[in-house]
Enzyme design. Sequence first.
Site, mmCIF file in Angstrom:
data_model
loop_
_atom_site.group_PDB
_atom_site.id
_atom_site.type_symbol
_atom_site.label_atom_id
_atom_site.label_comp_id
_atom_site.label_asym_id
_atom_site.label_seq_id
_atom_site.Cartn_x
_atom_site.Cartn_y
_atom_site.Cartn_z
ATOM 1 N N HIS A 80 0.884 -1.157 0.000
ATOM 2 C CA HIS A 80 0.000 0.000 0.000
ATOM 3 C C HIS A 80 0.929 1.215 0.000
ATOM 4 O O HIS A 80 2.020 1.157 0.576
ATOM 5 C CB HIS A 80 -0.826 0.084 1.284
ATOM 6 C CG HIS A 80 -1.737 -1.056 1.539
ATOM 7 N ND1 HIS A 80 -1.334 -2.226 2.147
ATOM 8 C CD2 HIS A 80 -3.057 -1.211 1.265
ATOM 9 C CE1 HIS A 80 -2.374 -3.041 2.249
ATOM 10 N NE2 HIS A 80 -3.410 -2.459 1.722
ATOM 11 N N ASP A 137 2.416 1.775 3.333
ATOM 12 C CA ASP A 137 3.319 0.748 3.881
ATOM 13 C C ASP A 137 4.758 1.192 3.603
ATOM 14 O O ASP A 137 5.675 0.889 4.348
ATOM 15 C CB ASP A 137 3.124 -0.603 3.185
ATOM 16 C CG ASP A 137 1.736 -1.181 3.366
ATOM 17 O OD1 ASP A 137 1.091 -0.885 4.397
ATOM 18 O OD2 ASP A 137 1.286 -1.916 2.466
ATOM 19 N N MET A 152 2.459 -5.784 -7.876
ATOM 20 C CA MET A 152 1.169 -5.185 -7.512
ATOM 21 C C MET A 152 1.378 -4.065 -6.502
ATOM 22 O O MET A 152 2.257 -4.123 -5.644
ATOM 23 C CB MET A 152 0.253 -6.273 -6.946
ATOM 24 C CG MET A 152 -1.132 -5.816 -6.515
ATOM 25 S SD MET A 152 -1.224 -5.248 -4.797
ATOM 26 C CE MET A 152 -1.512 -6.795 -3.956
ATOM 27 N N GLU A 203 -11.030 -6.110 -5.144
ATOM 28 C CA GLU A 203 -11.050 -7.158 -4.120
ATOM 29 C C GLU A 203 -12.280 -7.021 -3.243
ATOM 30 O O GLU A 203 -12.542 -5.950 -2.688
ATOM 31 C CB GLU A 203 -9.797 -7.070 -3.255
ATOM 32 C CG GLU A 203 -9.789 -8.087 -2.117
ATOM 33 C CD GLU A 203 -8.501 -8.094 -1.338
ATOM 34 O OE1 GLU A 203 -7.485 -7.605 -1.861
ATOM 35 O OE2 GLU A 203 -8.524 -8.564 -0.193
ATOM 36 N N LYS A 247 -14.849 -8.164 -0.032
ATOM 37 C CA LYS A 247 -14.876 -8.691 1.336
ATOM 38 C C LYS A 247 -16.271 -8.393 1.886
ATOM 39 O O LYS A 247 -16.801 -7.306 1.670
ATOM 40 C CB LYS A 247 -13.799 -8.029 2.190
ATOM 41 C CG LYS A 247 -13.662 -8.645 3.593
ATOM 42 C CD LYS A 247 -12.519 -8.003 4.363
ATOM 43 C CE LYS A 247 -12.369 -8.591 5.756
ATOM 44 N NZ LYS A 247 -11.287 -7.906 6.522
ATOM 45 N N GLU A 273 -9.960 -13.036 -2.652
ATOM 46 C CA GLU A 273 -9.183 -13.462 -1.484
ATOM 47 C C GLU A 273 -9.876 -14.639 -0.817
ATOM 48 O O GLU A 273 -11.091 -14.592 -0.553
ATOM 49 C CB GLU A 273 -8.989 -12.343 -0.478
ATOM 50 C CG GLU A 273 -8.257 -12.852 0.792
ATOM 51 C CD GLU A 273 -7.784 -11.792 1.725
ATOM 52 O OE1 GLU A 273 -7.307 -10.735 1.261
ATOM 53 O OE2 GLU A 273 -7.922 -11.983 2.949
ATOM 54 N N HIS A 327 -11.830 -14.060 2.390
ATOM 55 C CA HIS A 327 -13.023 -13.222 2.241
ATOM 56 C C HIS A 327 -14.202 -14.016 1.673
ATOM 57 O O HIS A 327 -15.338 -13.848 2.142
ATOM 58 C CB HIS A 327 -12.725 -12.015 1.350
ATOM 59 C CG HIS A 327 -11.657 -11.136 1.924
ATOM 60 N ND1 HIS A 327 -11.165 -10.046 1.260
ATOM 61 C CD2 HIS A 327 -10.975 -11.195 3.097
ATOM 62 C CE1 HIS A 327 -10.236 -9.462 2.016
ATOM 63 N NE2 HIS A 327 -10.106 -10.150 3.136
ATOM 64 N N ASP A 340 -5.410 -13.313 -3.816
ATOM 65 C CA ASP A 340 -4.897 -13.225 -2.437
ATOM 66 C C ASP A 340 -5.119 -14.568 -1.763
ATOM 67 O O ASP A 340 -6.254 -14.984 -1.523
ATOM 68 C CB ASP A 340 -5.658 -12.139 -1.652
ATOM 69 C CG ASP A 340 -5.068 -10.757 -1.863
ATOM 70 O OD1 ASP A 340 -5.561 -9.795 -1.232
ATOM 71 O OD2 ASP A 340 -4.129 -10.636 -2.663
ATOM 72 N N ASP A 373 -11.817 -11.841 9.882
ATOM 73 C CA ASP A 373 -10.822 -12.098 8.838
ATOM 74 C C ASP A 373 -9.498 -12.519 9.483
ATOM 75 O O ASP A 373 -8.736 -11.711 9.977
ATOM 76 C CB ASP A 373 -10.625 -10.788 8.035
ATOM 77 C CG ASP A 373 -9.732 -10.978 6.831
ATOM 78 O OD1 ASP A 373 -9.462 -9.981 6.155
ATOM 79 O OD2 ASP A 373 -9.325 -12.122 6.564
ATOM 80 N N ASP A 395 -6.864 -14.135 8.094
ATOM 81 C CA ASP A 395 -5.639 -14.018 7.270
ATOM 82 C C ASP A 395 -4.585 -15.034 7.718
ATOM 83 O O ASP A 395 -3.416 -14.700 7.918
ATOM 84 C CB ASP A 395 -5.067 -12.596 7.327
ATOM 85 C CG ASP A 395 -5.925 -11.600 6.541
ATOM 86 O OD1 ASP A 395 -5.799 -10.386 6.791
ATOM 87 O OD2 ASP A 395 -6.724 -12.050 5.695
ATOM 88 N N ASP A 454 -1.808 -12.949 1.159
ATOM 89 C CA ASP A 454 -2.267 -11.805 1.948
ATOM 90 C C ASP A 454 -2.633 -12.347 3.325
ATOM 91 O O ASP A 454 -3.800 -12.622 3.605
ATOM 92 C CB ASP A 454 -3.455 -11.132 1.281
ATOM 93 C CG ASP A 454 -3.843 -9.870 2.044
ATOM 94 O OD1 ASP A 454 -4.873 -9.258 1.704
ATOM 95 O OD2 ASP A 454 -3.121 -9.503 2.993
HETATM 96 C C1 DIG Z 1 -7.154 -6.909 2.640
HETATM 97 O O1 DIG Z 1 -7.399 -8.239 2.329
HETATM 98 C C2 DIG Z 1 -6.643 -6.156 1.454
HETATM 99 C C3 DIG Z 1 -5.550 -5.226 1.818
HETATM 100 O O2 DIG Z 1 -4.620 -5.985 2.537
HETATM 101 C C4 DIG Z 1 -4.985 -4.848 0.491
HETATM 102 O O3 DIG Z 1 -5.538 -3.616 0.133
HETATM 103 C C5 DIG Z 1 -5.476 -5.907 -0.462
HETATM 104 C C6 DIG Z 1 -4.369 -6.355 -1.363
HETATM 105 O O4 DIG Z 1 -4.051 -7.688 -1.183
HETATM 106 N N1 DIG Z 1 -6.047 -6.933 0.409
HETATM 107 MN MN MN Z 2 -6.459 -9.110 0.492
HETATM 108 MN MN MN Z 3 -8.138 -10.592 4.433
#
Ligand code: DIG
Ligand code: MN
Ligand code: MN
Length: 389
Positions: free
Chosen positions: A56, A59, A90, A183, A185, A219, A222, A247, A257, A259, A289
């Site tokens: 990001h 980051d 990316m 993406e 969620k 993802e 998600h 992801d 979430d 992760d 991710d």
């Molecule tokens: C959350 O799953 C999102 C953030 O971490 C980021 O913006 C995106 C990219 O993988 N996934």
């Molecule tokens: Mn993600």
């Molecule tokens: Mn996530």
Amino acid sequence: MPSSYLPRPEHKFTFGLWTVGNTGADPFGKAVRSALTPVELVHLLAEAGAWGVNFHDNDLVPIDATAAERDKIVADFKQALDATGLVVPMATTNLFSDPAFRDGAFTSNDPKVRAYALHKTLRAIDLGVELGAKVYVFWGGREGTETDAGKSALESGQRFREALNFLCEYAIDQKYDLKFALEAKPNEPRGDIYLPTTGAMLGFIATLDHSEMVGVNPEMAHEHMAGLNFMHAVAQAWGAGKLFHIDLNDQNYARYDQDLRFGSQNVKAAFFLVKFLEDVGYAGSRHFDAHAYRTDNLDGVKAFAKGCMRTYLILKEKAEQFKADAEIQALLAEINADDGSMNQFFGLYSTGKAAVLKAHEFDRLALGKRGQPYEKLDQLTIDLLLGAR
Ligand code: DIG
Ligand code: MN
Ligand code: MN
């Protein structure tokens, strides 16, 4: 231990700075690990065997950095990339951490916030392209509601559409070789997030002015949070030519979430996902991710990163074994047996075809008597995954 489980650049494994840089803070506790610099994280990923690193904007460059600080940070980061050979496939914008975005970014009810979100994203796209990104991800973490009393879902969709149309035009205007990946969620951090699933995103993309340059970044956690089959979502995206990024992680159903490390919760789901990506020849990044458990220190972070890639490679090998397994393939041939007699009815429509099909006699009772050996096939798959075959 076979070296085939060691990651190589051709596997295209990537991690976001925020993943291995996760310090273990959560809503109920502060950080347990020291923050590493982007340069340190690049070297950590290189040592683990990753191919690329994503970020990001913030980051890499703190939101309040001066221009001079930004230039130094970017120069140091580029030097680390050169020194390690890592690439940046990316990039994305953080439109969810700063309080300015607490009611959304592109869908905020405050026009100043919406304009600021565009401003921030324009600059973040420039940074991503400068570092080599070819895919730009949009995760609308704050684009949603806790109460629908104060925000129109219809107007929010239109605002998101206008923002993406504007940003597509910007990338085209700048002649950037860039694709956008949306993406989904379903919730968290908002009570409900707009466009909650990959399927919803695919429908939304069709309404954009430049839908050809917009795809999805599904993802695993998600889709699992929404109680969905991740591989099915990925297959739909692939079938639509829209799987621009992915992801990978893991998730226990009906949880926040998590992760989790790839393959650490749902081995079977992870297997069918890896099998799908390898079967179709997906050539994009395998982006993890995810982050290490809060219980772990830096060694655990390294084990997390290596574990994501190791599990992917083990499951890749299992997928190859599945394809080479004579008993499994014999069952698949039996399941998909086709004498070709129905081909006359498939494919493009014609008046004649419909007439013949309507007149055709089917033995419905016989159709109902035909079972499928899925129990035997699934047990062979389980045997394979458990190493009993
Ligand atoms: C959350 O799953 C999102 C953030 O971490 C980021 O913006 C995106 C990219 O993988 N996934
Ligand atoms: Mn993600
Ligand atoms: Mn996530």
